[in-house]
Design an enzyme around this catalytic site. Structure first.
Site, short mmCIF file in Angstrom:
data_model
loop_
_atom_site.label_atom_id
_atom_site.label_comp_id
_atom_site.label_asym_id
_atom_site.label_seq_id
_atom_site.Cartn_x
_atom_site.Cartn_y
_atom_site.Cartn_z
N LYS A 187 -6.88 -35.91 100.16
CA LYS A 187 -5.58 -35.77 99.47
C LYS A 187 -4.97 -34.38 99.76
CE LYS A 187 -6.35 -39.89 97.99
NZ LYS A 187 -6.72 -40.44 96.69
C1 LIG Z 1 -7.37 -41.62 95.95
C2 LIG Z 1 -6.66 -42.63 95.12
C3 LIG Z 1 -7.09 -42.99 93.84
C4 LIG Z 1 -8.39 -42.55 93.24
O1 LIG Z 1 -8.66 -41.23 93.32
P1 LIG Z 1 -10.20 -40.71 93.32
O2 LIG Z 1 -10.03 -39.26 93.11
O3 LIG Z 1 -10.76 -41.05 94.66
O4 LIG Z 1 -10.89 -41.40 92.20
C5 LIG Z 1 -6.31 -43.86 93.10
N1 LIG Z 1 -5.17 -44.37 93.59
C6 LIG Z 1 -4.75 -44.09 94.83
C7 LIG Z 1 -3.47 -44.68 95.32
C8 LIG Z 1 -5.49 -43.22 95.64
O5 LIG Z 1 -5.07 -42.96 96.88
#
Ligand SMILES: *Cc1c(COP(=O)(O)O)cnc(C)c1O
Length: 400
Positions: A187
């Site tokens: 991210k």
């Molecule tokens: C990454 C992501 C999540 C979950 O995040 P984590 O930190 O991996 O639990 C939820 N929704 C979307 C759209 C994501 O890309």
């Protein structure tokens, strides 16, 4: 001499520098490893950066979504509307609340939740809508609010892709009742694992803080007597806390958010120019109202113009040591989720259409111009080995 092998280029990865390492080391030498001053500092920094009143740090983006749903009052028997084109967490967290995800279609041009499909799926059991800013592009929140606010249905923004993005100049974090962020290494900024919920709502923030720490009611405890061991759990909660170690990393990463997003936008611009000249491969459309944060760069591969379609391109690029990915297999295709959710009455044809075509190309702040050059050369090479596509768009238009 052994033949040199180009390193594998992933679709996404983190960028850590010396200041990040120093920030983490300082915590390790200090008194608190978790729930110390760095958690609050990270929350305050993020809230200031996004112009939002509250930030509540949690252990990952999935926890951020789960707690947002609970704080919105989602309980057993409720329905929550979610888009088909998203990561599993968007729907699995609804199931964790004992509620039913109602899956609706997305636009074939943007991949974003379709407001008309949302409206068609609303029932008197609808407790919330989760809007996913797919690839980093904010949903059409004005349109969503227009149909939902009169029905008193809150919007939760799944902004795990869109930290740093804006909608009509308004920053992500200000577009819904609660906004869930993720700090997974792919991210925009990372804490290893981590997440945060942003909200302007005091009551929601209070509930989120309670739920992330077992439901231990410190205010209540503090009111009775600051000098007693006595405590109570008044709401069933979770251990969804973020550590001080992770928060220190978040603090130094957040300082670089603008630079990280700027680099992603630069790369996206180069891809845009490149695909302008490639018939049969089209990037997703970014609406005029949106400034994308480009978590992903997704193209649609036309199976009628590119031999073997998306899967063949994926395989050829993999051989050339270029990592690509499919975001996402629609959530109603996932074995454990499918029997537990309901499809909106209009079906999910556009999500199915996209699922056959989409491919996410490498994009991350540490990606160099040389990396990008390798990706573009590899795509050109991959297309030349397929029969139908080494023609310019203008020629195709002229001959059709
Ligand atoms: C990454 C992501 C999540 C979950 O995040 P984590 O930190 O991996 O639990 C939820 N929704 C979307 C759209 C994501 O890309």
């Amino acid at each position: 001499m052994p033949p040199s092998v180009d390193p594998f280029i992933p679709y996404g990865r983190q960028l850590l520098t010396e200041d990040d390492l120093e920030g983490v080391a300082a915590v390790l030498r200090g008194d608190f490893l978790t729930t110390g001053p760095f958690v609050e500092q990270f929350e305050t920094d993020m809230a200031r950066r996004l112009d939002v009143k509250h930030g509540v740090a949690v252990c990952n983006g999935t926890a951020a979504l789960h707690l947002s749903l609970l704080a919105a009052g989602v309980v057993h028997g409720d329905e929550v509307i979610v888009p088909a084109m998203t990561f599993a967490s968007t729907a699995s967290t609804v199931l964790m609340c004992g509620a039913t995800p109602v899956v609706v279609d997305v636009s074939a041009e943007t991949g974003l939740i379709d407001t008309k499909a949302v409206l068609a799926a609303v029932t008197d059991r609808t407790r919330a809508v989760v809007a996913v800013d797919y690839t980093g592009v904010p949903c059409d929140y004005d349109a969503l609010h227009r149909v939902l606010s009169s029905r008193r249905i809150p919007i939760i923004s799944d902004a795990c892709h869109s930290l740093g993005a804006a909608y009509h100049q308004k920053k992500v974090g200000n577009l819904a009742l609660m906004t869930a962020l993720s700090f997974h290494p792919v991210k925009h900024i990372t804490t290893g694992e981590g997440g945060m919920v942003m909200t302007h709502d005091d009551a929601a923030a209070k509930q989120l803080r309670l739920l992330r720490n077992h439901g231990i009611n410190r205010d209540h405890h503090a009111r009775r007597n600051r000098r007693t061991w006595e405590y109570d759990i008044t709401t069933l909660g979770y251990n969804y806390r973020l550590t001080d170690i992770q928060s220190a990393l978040g603090i130094s990463q957040l300082k670089k958010l603008d630079r990280f997003v700027a680099r992603r936008r630069e790369i996206a611009k180069r891809y845009d120019a490149f695909f302008d000249r490639i018939p049969g491969i089209d990037p997703l459309v970014i609406p005029k109202a949106c400034a994308s944060a480009y978590h992903l760069y997704v193209v649609r591969v036309d199976p009628e113009r590119i031999t073997g379609g998306r899967n063949a391109l994926y395989a050829r690029l993999f051989e050339l040591r270029i990592g690509t990915n499919v975001h996402y297999k629609p959530i109603h295709h996932l074995t454990a989720l499918a029997p537990r959710l309901r499809l909106g009455s209009k079906g999910c044809q556009m999500a199915e259409h996209l699922f056959e075509r989409i491919l996410s190309l490498p994009i991350y702040p540490a990606m160099t111009d040389a990396d990008l050059g390798r990706v573009l050369t590899a795509i050109t090479h991959a297309l030349q080995t397929s029969r139908s596509s080494a023609v310019r768009k203008s020629e195709t238009h002229a001959s059709s």
